[in-house]
Design an enzyme around this catalytic site. Structure first.
Site, PDB file in Angstrom:
ATOM      1  N   SER A 113      -5.994  -8.545 -21.384  1.00 46.62           N
ATOM      2  CA  SER A 113      -6.575  -7.453 -22.152  1.00 46.62           C
ATOM      3  C   SER A 113      -6.361  -7.577 -23.648  1.00 46.62           C
ATOM      4  O   SER A 113      -6.733  -8.572 -24.244  1.00 46.62           O
ATOM      5  CB  SER A 113      -6.021  -6.131 -21.618  1.00 46.62           C
ATOM      6  OG  SER A 113      -6.752  -5.071 -22.141  1.00 46.62           O
ATOM      7  N   HIS A 114      -5.700  -6.582 -24.212  1.00 48.16           N
ATOM      8  CA  HIS A 114      -5.514  -6.516 -25.662  1.00 48.16           C
ATOM      9  C   HIS A 114      -4.365  -7.406 -26.144  1.00 48.16           C
ATOM     10  O   HIS A 114      -4.096  -7.465 -27.337  1.00 48.16           O
ATOM     11  CB  HIS A 114      -5.235  -5.071 -26.054  1.00 48.16           C
ATOM     12  CG  HIS A 114      -4.121  -4.491 -25.234  1.00 48.16           C
ATOM     13  ND1 HIS A 114      -4.280  -4.165 -23.912  1.00 48.16           N
ATOM     14  CD2 HIS A 114      -2.833  -4.236 -25.535  1.00 48.16           C
ATOM     15  CE1 HIS A 114      -3.133  -3.719 -23.433  1.00 48.16           C
ATOM     16  NE2 HIS A 114      -2.238  -3.753 -24.395  1.00 48.16           N
ATOM     17  N   ASP A 277     -11.706  -4.741 -27.281  1.00 44.81           N
ATOM     18  CA  ASP A 277     -10.478  -5.541 -27.193  1.00 44.81           C
ATOM     19  C   ASP A 277     -10.740  -6.880 -26.516  1.00 44.81           C
ATOM     20  O   ASP A 277     -11.889  -7.274 -26.321  1.00 44.81           O
ATOM     21  CB  ASP A 277      -9.383  -4.756 -26.451  1.00 44.81           C
ATOM     22  CG  ASP A 277      -9.701  -4.609 -24.978  1.00 44.81           C
ATOM     23  OD1 ASP A 277     -10.903  -4.632 -24.629  1.00 44.81           O
ATOM     24  OD2 ASP A 277      -8.766  -4.488 -24.164  1.00 44.81           O
ATOM     25  N   ASP A 279     -10.735  -8.108 -23.482  1.00 41.26           N
ATOM     26  CA  ASP A 279     -11.594  -8.232 -22.301  1.00 41.26           C
ATOM     27  C   ASP A 279     -12.720  -7.208 -22.279  1.00 41.26           C
ATOM     28  O   ASP A 279     -13.422  -7.077 -21.279  1.00 41.26           O
ATOM     29  CB  ASP A 279     -10.759  -8.121 -21.026  1.00 41.26           C
ATOM     30  CG  ASP A 279     -10.071  -6.780 -20.886  1.00 41.26           C
ATOM     31  OD1 ASP A 279      -9.779  -6.155 -21.925  1.00 41.26           O
ATOM     32  OD2 ASP A 279      -9.825  -6.338 -19.755  1.00 41.26           O
ATOM     33  N   ASP A 281     -12.829  -3.825 -22.421  1.00 36.98           N
ATOM     34  CA  ASP A 281     -12.812  -2.508 -21.773  1.00 36.98           C
ATOM     35  C   ASP A 281     -12.359  -1.389 -22.711  1.00 36.98           C
ATOM     36  O   ASP A 281     -12.612  -0.225 -22.441  1.00 36.98           O
ATOM     37  CB  ASP A 281     -12.007  -2.524 -20.464  1.00 36.98           C
ATOM     38  CG  ASP A 281     -10.573  -2.989 -20.635  1.00 36.98           C
ATOM     39  OD1 ASP A 281     -10.170  -3.266 -21.778  1.00 36.98           O
ATOM     40  OD2 ASP A 281      -9.868  -3.087 -19.605  1.00 36.98           O
ATOM     41  N   ARG A 282     -11.708  -1.724 -23.804  1.00 36.90           N
ATOM     42  CA  ARG A 282     -11.266  -0.663 -24.728  1.00 36.90           C
ATOM     43  C   ARG A 282     -12.281  -0.482 -25.859  1.00 36.90           C
ATOM     44  O   ARG A 282     -13.087  -1.362 -26.129  1.00 36.90           O
ATOM     45  CB  ARG A 282      -9.915  -1.017 -25.342  1.00 36.90           C
ATOM     46  CG  ARG A 282      -8.828  -1.151 -24.308  1.00 36.90           C
ATOM     47  CD  ARG A 282      -7.485  -1.361 -24.969  1.00 36.90           C
ATOM     48  NE  ARG A 282      -6.437  -1.330 -23.960  1.00 36.90           N
ATOM     49  CZ  ARG A 282      -5.169  -1.046 -24.185  1.00 36.90           C
ATOM     50  NH1 ARG A 282      -4.768  -0.790 -25.417  1.00 36.90           N
ATOM     51  NH2 ARG A 282      -4.294  -1.033 -23.213  1.00 36.90           N
ATOM     52  N   LYS A 376     -12.864   0.909 -17.427  1.00 37.62           N
ATOM     53  CA  LYS A 376     -13.271   1.455 -18.711  1.00 37.62           C
ATOM     54  C   LYS A 376     -14.208   0.444 -19.368  1.00 37.62           C
ATOM     55  O   LYS A 376     -14.160  -0.737 -19.042  1.00 37.62           O
ATOM     56  CB  LYS A 376     -12.072   1.789 -19.575  1.00 37.62           C
ATOM     57  CG  LYS A 376     -11.062   0.680 -19.778  1.00 37.62           C
ATOM     58  CD  LYS A 376      -9.836   1.263 -20.448  1.00 37.62           C
ATOM     59  CE  LYS A 376      -8.774   0.224 -20.760  1.00 37.62           C
ATOM     60  NZ  LYS A 376      -7.954  -0.134 -19.585  1.00 37.62           N
TER      61      LYS A 376
HETATM   62  C1  G16 Z   1      -4.232  -1.041 -18.956  1.00 37.92           C
HETATM   63  C2  G16 Z   1      -4.916  -0.154 -17.980  1.00 37.92           C
HETATM   64  C3  G16 Z   1      -5.165   1.173 -18.624  1.00 37.92           C
HETATM   65  C4  G16 Z   1      -3.884   1.771 -19.145  1.00 37.92           C
HETATM   66  C5  G16 Z   1      -3.173   0.795 -20.014  1.00 37.92           C
HETATM   67  C6  G16 Z   1      -1.816   1.346 -20.281  1.00 37.92           C
HETATM   68  O1  G16 Z   1      -5.084  -1.234 -20.039  1.00 37.92           O
HETATM   69  O2  G16 Z   1      -6.145  -0.733 -17.589  1.00 37.92           O
HETATM   70  O3  G16 Z   1      -5.772   1.995 -17.690  1.00 37.92           O
HETATM   71  O4  G16 Z   1      -4.106   2.909 -19.901  1.00 37.92           O
HETATM   72  O5  G16 Z   1      -3.048  -0.438 -19.349  1.00 37.92           O
HETATM   73  O6  G16 Z   1      -1.009   0.416 -20.812  1.00 37.92           O
HETATM   74  P1  G16 Z   1       0.541   0.678 -20.901  1.00 37.92           P
HETATM   75  O7  G16 Z   1       1.092   0.729 -19.503  1.00 37.92           O
HETATM   76  O8  G16 Z   1       0.989  -0.484 -21.716  1.00 37.92           O
HETATM   77  O9  G16 Z   1       0.715   1.983 -21.625  1.00 37.92           O
HETATM   78  P2  G16 Z   1      -5.632  -2.657 -20.406  1.00 37.92           P
HETATM   79  O10 G16 Z   1      -6.665  -2.430 -21.478  1.00 37.92           O
HETATM   80  O11 G16 Z   1      -4.405  -3.385 -20.883  1.00 37.92           O
HETATM   81  O12 G16 Z   1      -6.188  -3.209 -19.130  1.00 37.92           O
END
Ligand code: G16
Length: 543
Positions: A113-114, A277, A279, A281-282, A376
């Site tokens: 992801s990010h 971000d 991938d 989704d954000r 998302k």
């Molecule tokens: C992932 C999940 C999100 C969640 C985030 C929280 O985001 O897909 O639903 O809100 O983790 O991250 P943390 O546990 O670090 O607060 P992503 O965009 O990393 O896939």
């Protein structure tokens, strides 16, 4: 076909977190590590024999090599077909769409992801199930159990076919279909937002800067914004996905998307700024001199969604993660629809969306999405914003101010303390949890505690319970502090402190959130002993 059955041993620490397994890339590259986890996923999801499986990722370093291994393993485990994004590319929402559209059994989504990418940065892998969403807890629990008992993995000896051209190939009896990663996604968006209306907005001189952060959304944004919607060339910046994201951290927050924030707060700001971000989704949305807080963006999109082409029948319900501000609750109440508060992690929204209880979901961590997929969707949110602007013909700042005038403003901020020693972070949360019943009635830094609990969620669709999802402290003046440890970090522990307070008076809607929230921040620090225990005087990231 020639299948190798390779003896292996359980590898400690392969527990999927908030969003699959995330580790340093070099860990995933250790001999047998990825294979071990992929076999555990295959066991945990009930096998892939006679199944069709989607495979794709955000293009970060090791993406293509990992895909080759996954293809050889699912072939060896009896899958009939793999549907793979060309060059291994699929944004997370595009992968979700493809799983649903092709009625596949599920998909391997390769992304951290990010988090930054590269040989010394992060890599990740998760499995999405047939509804297109991340595997729910019972499945991730089964995957974790499999990682503890695994004794062998299966892999075909043949090399995987090249994946950089669209076409159909054979791999030891399994069909490998390489698809255009963008086409199906564009088609879906065409049904959800009014391309003609947004095209007219751009034709009228509206300006946008979309920062793809050298990550996966570049090709999607270029095809839609500059291709379909007629935005001028150069609207999409950093539009070529790079294995190391150009040494950047592809997280659209004020620290990592500083260049975009500087432009939007500078003299030559376009009408709108946006970023996604790693991938895809954000999302973050900015106007001239204003950044829309993700919690506000959810509330605003919920209130305006009926204006977008695919949602004219309105919103059935709204869902948000627990640490997300309560701004969306006010919209749901006004609309007279259900409001659901879930634990952090998109997987918790899946059942609500499947049951038709929610149309739109969102999280403070810059995620918004709807029932069109089960992830998302960054570009979707930005396109809905564009459709709303095209319909209302107001600036982003005017739309936000108008929303606060109607509903009041929920001042909100998140403070992150990153890479803390795990023992210190764990002890801090354990002590907080242990002392919760003593807190109500006590005063900290001038703030009296009204309620204190550890969030527990009962899924209204299947009754499953997820406990210990974050400590919530409510103060007598209505403000709130939430503490939880991140489930997506790859180094030590990250403490997230989320604070908010409600301000109904429009004359007080233009204040600095950090100033408004100073009291609750101080009280939270005293209650948890953040500075005392960690030695950190300030957080690493404030959003
Ligand atoms: C992932 C999940 C999100 C969640 C985030 C929280 O985001 O897909 O639903 O809100 O983790 O991250 P943390 O546990 O670090 O607060 P992503 O965009 O990393 O896939």
């Amino acid at each position: 076909m020639a299948v190798s059955i390779v003896p292996t041993q359980p590898i400690a620490g392969q527990k999927p977190g908030t969003s699959g397994l995330r580790k340093k890339t070099r860990v995933f590259m250790e001999p047998g590590y990825l294979e071990n986890y992929v076999q555990a996923i295959i066991e945990g999801v009930g096998g892939v024999k006679d199944r069709e499986i989607v495979v794709g990722g955000d293009g970060r370093y090791f993406n293509d090599a990992a895909i080759a291994i996954i293809l050889r393993m699912i072939a060896a485990n009896g899958a009939t077909k793999a549907i793979v994004g060309r060059a291994g590319i699929l944004s997370t929402p595009a992968a979700s769409n493809l799983i649903r559209k092709r009625a596949a059994y599920g998909g391997f989504v390769l992304s951290a992801s990010h988090n930054p990418g590269g040989p010394d940065e992060d890599f990740g892998l998760k499995f999405n199930v047939a509804n297109g969403g991340p595997a729910p807890e019972p499945v991730t629990d089964a995957i974790f159990e499999a990682t503890k008992t695994i004794s062998e993995f299966r892999i075909v000896e043949e090399a995987a076919p090249p994946i950089d051209v669209v076409g159909t190939f054979d791999l030891a009896g399994m069909t490998v279909e390489i698809v255009d990663p963008v086409a199906d996604y564009v088609e879906m968006m065409r049904g959800l937002v009014d391309f003609e209306r947004i095209r007219a907005l751009f034709a009228s001189g509206f300006t946008l800067r979309f920062d793809a952060m050298s990550a996966v959304t570049g090709p999607y944004a270029t095809a839609i914004l500059e291709g379909e919607l007629g935005a001028p060339k150069g609207t999409v910046v950093n539009g070529t996905p790079l294995p190391d994201f150009g040494h950047h951290h592809p997280d659209p927050n004020p620290v990592h998307a500083k260049e975009l924030f500087d432009v939007m707060f500078g003299p030559d700001a376009p009408d709108m700024g946006a970023a996604s971000d790693g991938d895809g989704d954000r999302n973050i949305v900015l106007g001239r001199g204003i950044s829309v807080a993700p919690s506000d963006s959810l509330a605003l999109l919920a209130a305006n969604l009926h204006l977008a082409k695919g949602y004219t029948s309105g919103v059935k319900g709204v869902a948000r993660s627990m640490p997300t501000s309560r701004a969306a609750d006010r919209v749901a109440a006004k609309l007279g629809v259900g409001m659901y508060e879930t634990p952090t992690g998109w997987k918790f929204f899946g059942n609500l969306l499947d049951a038709g209880m929610a149309t739109i979901c969102g999280e403070e961590s810059a995620g918004t999405g709807s029932d069109h997929v089960r992830e998302k969707d960054g570009l979707w949110a930005i396109l809905i914003w564009l459709d709303v602007v095209a319909t209302r013909r107001m600036s982003i700042a005017e739309i936000v101010a108008d929303h606060w005038k109607t509903y009041g403003r929920d001042y909100y901020s998140r403070h992150d303390y990153e890479a803390l020693p795990t023992e210190i972070a764990d002890a801090m949360l354990a002590d907080l949890r242990g002392g919760l019943t003593d807190l109500p009635g006590k005063v900290f830094a001038g703030m009296r505690v009204a309620t204190a609990d550890d969030f527990s969620y009962t899924d209204p669709t299947d009754g499953s319970v997820s406990s210990k999802q974050g400590v919530r402290i409510g103060f007598e003046d209505g403000s709130r502090a939430v503490f939880r440890l991140s489930g997506t970090g790859t180094q030590g522990a990250t403490l997230r402190l989320y604070v908010e307070c409600f301000e109904p008076d429009p004359a007080r809607h233009d204040l600095d959130p950090q100033m408004v929230l100073a009291g609750v921040l101080e009280a939270a620090d005293v209650i948890a002993g953040i500075e005392k225990r960690t030695g950190r005087e300030r957080p690493d990231v404030i959003t």
